[in-house]
Design an enzyme around this catalytic site. Structure first.
Site, short mmCIF file in Angstrom:
data_model
loop_
_atom_site.label_atom_id
_atom_site.label_comp_id
_atom_site.label_asym_id
_atom_site.label_seq_id
_atom_site.Cartn_x
_atom_site.Cartn_y
_atom_site.Cartn_z
N SER A 98 0.83 -1.21 0.00
CA SER A 98 0.00 0.00 0.00
C SER A 98 0.86 1.25 0.00
N THR A 139 -11.11 10.08 -0.63
CA THR A 139 -12.28 9.64 0.13
C THR A 139 -12.60 10.61 1.27
N TRP A 169 -9.71 7.78 5.87
CA TRP A 169 -9.15 6.50 5.40
C TRP A 169 -7.94 6.72 4.50
N GLY A 245 -7.89 8.63 -12.96
CA GLY A 245 -6.74 8.22 -13.79
C GLY A 245 -5.61 7.66 -12.93
N ILE A 345 -6.59 -25.00 6.07
CA ILE A 345 -5.66 -26.13 5.92
C ILE A 345 -4.69 -26.17 7.11
N LEU A 346 -4.37 -25.00 7.65
CA LEU A 346 -3.45 -24.97 8.79
C LEU A 346 -4.15 -25.21 10.13
N GLU A 371 -9.64 1.40 -3.21
CA GLU A 371 -9.42 1.57 -4.66
C GLU A 371 -10.64 1.11 -5.46
N THR A 373 -14.64 -0.62 -4.39
CA THR A 373 -15.04 -1.89 -3.74
C THR A 373 -15.29 -2.97 -4.80
N ASP A 375 -17.98 -4.48 -5.30
CA ASP A 375 -19.26 -4.18 -5.98
C ASP A 375 -19.06 -3.11 -7.06
P1 TGC Z 1 -18.15 9.14 -14.21
O1 TGC Z 1 -19.23 10.09 -14.64
O2 TGC Z 1 -18.23 7.73 -14.67
O3 TGC Z 1 -16.73 9.70 -14.62
C1 TGC Z 1 -16.33 11.03 -14.34
C2 TGC Z 1 -15.16 11.35 -15.25
O4 TGC Z 1 -14.08 10.48 -14.96
C3 TGC Z 1 -13.74 9.68 -16.11
N1 TGC Z 1 -13.40 8.35 -15.63
C4 TGC Z 1 -12.14 7.90 -15.58
N2 TGC Z 1 -10.98 8.44 -15.97
C5 TGC Z 1 -9.87 7.73 -15.79
N3 TGC Z 1 -9.87 6.51 -15.20
C6 TGC Z 1 -11.02 5.93 -14.78
N4 TGC Z 1 -11.00 4.74 -14.17
C7 TGC Z 1 -12.23 6.62 -14.96
N5 TGC Z 1 -13.53 6.37 -14.68
C8 TGC Z 1 -14.23 7.44 -15.09
C9 TGC Z 1 -14.98 9.70 -16.97
O5 TGC Z 1 -14.68 9.47 -18.32
C10 TGC Z 1 -15.47 11.12 -16.72
O6 TGC Z 1 -14.66 12.00 -17.47
P2 TGC Z 1 -15.29 13.35 -18.11
O7 TGC Z 1 -14.16 13.95 -18.85
O8 TGC Z 1 -16.43 12.87 -18.97
O9 TGC Z 1 -15.77 14.17 -16.94
O10 TGC Z 1 -18.07 9.22 -12.63
P3 TGC Z 1 -19.07 8.74 -11.52
O11 TGC Z 1 -19.26 9.86 -10.57
O12 TGC Z 1 -20.29 8.11 -12.14
O13 TGC Z 1 -18.24 7.61 -10.77
C11 TGC Z 1 -17.88 6.44 -11.39
C12 TGC Z 1 -17.26 5.47 -10.35
C13 TGC Z 1 -18.29 5.02 -9.34
C14 TGC Z 1 -16.78 4.27 -11.14
C15 TGC Z 1 -16.08 6.15 -9.64
O14 TGC Z 1 -16.52 7.19 -8.85
C16 TGC Z 1 -15.31 5.19 -8.78
O15 TGC Z 1 -14.40 4.52 -9.28
N6 TGC Z 1 -15.60 5.10 -7.45
C17 TGC Z 1 -14.79 4.34 -6.52
C18 TGC Z 1 -13.98 5.31 -5.68
C19 TGC Z 1 -12.60 4.80 -5.40
O16 TGC Z 1 -12.09 3.90 -6.04
N7 TGC Z 1 -11.96 5.42 -4.46
C20 TGC Z 1 -10.60 5.07 -4.14
C21 TGC Z 1 -9.99 6.07 -3.20
S1 TGC Z 1 -8.23 5.99 -3.16
C22 TGC Z 1 -7.91 4.58 -2.34
O17 TGC Z 1 -8.72 3.80 -2.02
C23 TGC Z 1 -6.48 4.35 -2.06
S2 TGC Z 1 -6.14 2.92 -1.16
C24 TGC Z 1 -4.50 3.02 -1.35
C25 TGC Z 1 -3.71 1.91 -0.84
O18 TGC Z 1 -3.45 1.90 0.39
O19 TGC Z 1 -3.22 1.09 -1.68
P1 FAD Z 2 -19.22 3.12 0.82
O1 FAD Z 2 -19.03 3.86 -0.45
O2 FAD Z 2 -20.09 3.74 1.87
O3 FAD Z 2 -19.80 1.68 0.45
C1 FAD Z 2 -20.44 0.84 1.40
C2 FAD Z 2 -21.01 -0.37 0.65
O4 FAD Z 2 -21.99 0.07 -0.29
C3 FAD Z 2 -19.94 -1.11 -0.15
O5 FAD Z 2 -20.17 -2.49 -0.08
C4 FAD Z 2 -20.17 -0.63 -1.58
O6 FAD Z 2 -19.77 -1.59 -2.55
C5 FAD Z 2 -21.67 -0.43 -1.59
N1 FAD Z 2 -22.10 0.55 -2.59
C6 FAD Z 2 -21.80 1.87 -2.66
N2 FAD Z 2 -22.34 2.42 -3.74
C7 FAD Z 2 -23.01 1.44 -4.40
C8 FAD Z 2 -23.76 1.38 -5.62
N3 FAD Z 2 -23.94 2.45 -6.41
N4 FAD Z 2 -24.30 0.19 -5.95
C9 FAD Z 2 -24.11 -0.91 -5.19
N5 FAD Z 2 -23.42 -0.93 -4.04
C10 FAD Z 2 -22.86 0.25 -3.67
N6 FAD Z 2 -9.12 6.50 0.20
C11 FAD Z 2 -8.30 7.50 -0.25
O7 FAD Z 2 -8.76 8.47 -0.84
N7 FAD Z 2 -6.96 7.42 -0.07
C12 FAD Z 2 -6.36 6.38 0.59
O8 FAD Z 2 -5.14 6.35 0.72
C13 FAD Z 2 -7.20 5.34 1.10
N8 FAD Z 2 -6.66 4.32 1.81
C14 FAD Z 2 -7.49 3.42 2.43
C15 FAD Z 2 -6.96 2.48 3.33
C16 FAD Z 2 -7.80 1.59 3.98
C17 FAD Z 2 -7.23 0.64 4.98
C18 FAD Z 2 -9.19 1.60 3.71
C19 FAD Z 2 -10.11 0.63 4.38
C20 FAD Z 2 -9.72 2.51 2.83
C21 FAD Z 2 -8.88 3.45 2.19
N9 FAD Z 2 -9.41 4.44 1.35
C22 FAD Z 2 -8.60 5.44 0.88
C23 FAD Z 2 -10.85 4.58 1.20
C24 FAD Z 2 -11.48 3.57 0.24
O9 FAD Z 2 -11.20 3.91 -1.07
C25 FAD Z 2 -12.99 3.56 0.52
O10 FAD Z 2 -13.15 2.89 1.77
C26 FAD Z 2 -13.75 2.86 -0.58
O11 FAD Z 2 -13.71 3.61 -1.79
C27 FAD Z 2 -15.23 2.62 -0.19
O12 FAD Z 2 -15.81 3.77 0.37
P2 FAD Z 2 -16.60 3.67 1.76
O13 FAD Z 2 -15.73 2.99 2.73
O14 FAD Z 2 -17.08 5.03 2.08
O15 FAD Z 2 -17.82 2.70 1.47
#
Ligand code: TGC
Ligand code: FAD
Length: 392
Positions: A98, A139, A169, A245, A345-346, A371, A373, A375
């Site tokens: 991570s 987030t 988070w 991106g 298994i363990l 990154e 979920t 779902d």
């Molecule tokens: P949507 O309308 O689909 O898209 C908005 C704009 O973004 C573009 N786009 C992308 N561009 C690059 N890469 C992608 N994967 C892209 N997906 C969409 C899209 O073309 C559009 O561009 P434009 O120019 O038309 O404006 O957006 P939406 O609001 O409907 O959301 C789509 C959805 C749900 C897939 C997106 O919000 C999403 O992926 N949600 C999940 C959030 C997430 O992954 N958060 C992660 C936080 S960081 C983290 O967890 C770090 S953990 C780190 C670690 O410890 O390893």
């Molecule tokens: P929610 O969005 O509230 O989701 C709750 C449940 O609802 C999930 O099961 C989800 O799949 C479901 N759900 C939500 N929307 C829908 C839908 N439209 N349809 C069906 N089901 C749906 N974020 C950062 O920005 N930077 C970081 O460095 C980072 N590091 C992290 C490290 C850890 C240890 C953890 C646990 C999280 C981290 N995150 C980070 C945040 C992470 O990206 C979010 O936890 C994740 O994107 C989910 O958001 P949430 O926890 O608010 O869950």
């Protein structure tokens, strides 16, 4: 923890698909993990502490910015090498991977791709060398899967921006020197801002009591009227597509990383099944245990092939976001299932820190959530194949 006897499974001779450079990078990382991570990781996970002293070593093996050009301090490697580094580090621990993922794909990548030359020169070498650690704030407490709804915002105050809001988070937050923060301007457009530790009104409280990813530090980012210099805005991309991106690059690395965790669980369980005697036989001789092990190696092999192909597409700039989502989702789910089966298994030994399996299983509960979920990635595939949006 017992000594690290890891032997990587390669059931389909996939090594033959790798170049000499890939194998060198992979083996260097594997050896470093055996020497520097395996002996200490259980202790740090139990203490719920990130082993700060390893950052220099991570930098030396090229884990900070593997594909960032060498002129900025990166390793200048291709995407398969990047993936192999993530695989080997996560074989040691997902929390360490991570830190490397965040540093490389969520901090260095946006500075490289969306920053200007001054920003690249100022930040990238320090991040590549591990002198500085970064974090990525997308987030928020009320906006996880739906980052478009974020409320963190900044106002133009003439000679600076005034930033308010909170992120939750955030990996590396408690000790990061710089945060890439995604916030809305007065028109509601999302931009990336570089917020440095020490800026007045910026704090990073640690998140306590995690049962998962315990060797990774997680925290909040709080912005209370933080004055951010105007030169700290990333100028070359805005909108939600900018943070998404970065996520494409990090999710790709996680797809590889999850294979590492799965390989470690499989290898540990296979060895144990040949050594543990019950009813006068090694438990690996019982069909039920063989079924578990045979299914594990099948799933690992499928994931290896999927991910290698994705790496080739990434190298050619042809991998789509939806293809990356499929690999992240499949591989993390595969690894979590393998961790759960391997732990069984363990038997009782599987729940102890003598073996890595329980730690992997707990870590993967975060990996399947962050990154995007499990779902959300399924819905990305659903949207891609039907053209119909099930998010909203
Ligand atoms: P949507 O309308 O689909 O898209 C908005 C704009 O973004 C573009 N786009 C992308 N561009 C690059 N890469 C992608 N994967 C892209 N997906 C969409 C899209 O073309 C559009 O561009 P434009 O120019 O038309 O404006 O957006 P939406 O609001 O409907 O959301 C789509 C959805 C749900 C897939 C997106 O919000 C999403 O992926 N949600 C999940 C959030 C997430 O992954 N958060 C992660 C936080 S960081 C983290 O967890 C770090 S953990 C780190 C670690 O410890 O390893
Ligand atoms: P929610 O969005 O509230 O989701 C709750 C449940 O609802 C999930 O099961 C989800 O799949 C479901 N759900 C939500 N929307 C829908 C839908 N439209 N349809 C069906 N089901 C749906 N974020 C950062 O920005 N930077 C970081 O460095 C980072 N590091 C992290 C490290 C850890 C240890 C953890 C646990 C999280 C981290 N995150 C980070 C945040 C992470 O990206 C979010 O936890 C994740 O994107 C989910 O958001 P949430 O926890 O608010 O869950």
């Amino acid at each position: 923890m017992a000594s690290d006897l890891f032997e990587a499974p390669d059931y389909y001779n996939l090594d033959e698909l790798l170049t000499d450079e890939h194998k060198l990078v992979r083996d260097t990382t594997r050896n470093w993990v055996k020497k520097e991570i395996s002996p200490i990781i259980e202790d740090y996970a139990q203490k719920s502490e990130f082993p700060m002293h390893i950052t220099k070593g991570l930098a030396e093996i090229g884990a900070f910015g593997p594909y960032i050009p060498m002129k900025y301090g990166g390793a200048g490697l291709d995407q398969i090498s990047y993936g192999l580094i993530m695989q080997e580090i996560e074989r040691g621990d997902s929390g360490i991977r991570s830190t490397a993922s965040v540093q490389s794909s969520l901090v260095m990548y946006p500075i490289w791709k969306y920053g200007n030359e001054l920003q690249r020169q100022k930040y990238l070498p320090k991040l590549a060398s591990g002198a500085w650690i970064g974090c990525f704030g997308l987030t928020e407490p009320d906006h996880g899967s739906n980052p478009a709804g974020m409320i963190t915002n900044f106002k133009d105050k003439g000679d600076h921006y005034l930033l308010n809001g909170a992120k939750m988070w955030i990996s590396n937050a408690p000790f990061a020197h710089v945060a890439v923060v995604w916030a809305k301007d007065e028109n509601g457009r999302i931009h990336g801002l570089l917020v440095e530790r020490g800026m007045e009104g910026f704090s990073t409280p640690k998140t306590h009591s995690k049962w998962s990813l315990r060797a990774s530090a997680t925290g909040e980012l709080i912005f209370d009227n933080v004055k951010v210099p105007k030169e700290n805005l990333l100028p070359n991309k805005s909108g939600l597509g900018a943070p998404l991106g970065c996520l494409d690059s990090a999710r790709y690395g996680i797809a590889w990383g999850a294979i590492g965790a799965a390989m470690d669980c499989y290898d540990t369980a296979l060895r144990y099944s040949k050594e543990r005697i019950q009813f006068g036989k090694p438990i690996g001789q019982f069909q039920l245990q063989q079924k578990k092990l045979a299914e594990m190696i099948t799933e690992i092999t499928k994931a290896q092939i999927l991910t290698w192909r994705l790496g080739l597409l990434k190298n050619e700039n042809k991998a789509t976001s939806a293809q990356i989502s499929m690999a992240k989702r499949n591989n993390v789910h595969m690894a979590l299932n393998i961790a759960r089966e391997a732990r069984q298994i363990l038997g009782g030994m599987g729940i102890t820190g003598e073996y890595s399996i329980m730690r992997h299983a707990m870590n993967l509960e975060s990996v399947i959530t962050y990154e995007g979920t499990h779902d959300i990635h399924l819905l990305i595939t659903g949207l891609d194949i039907t053209g119909l949006n099930a998010f909203k």
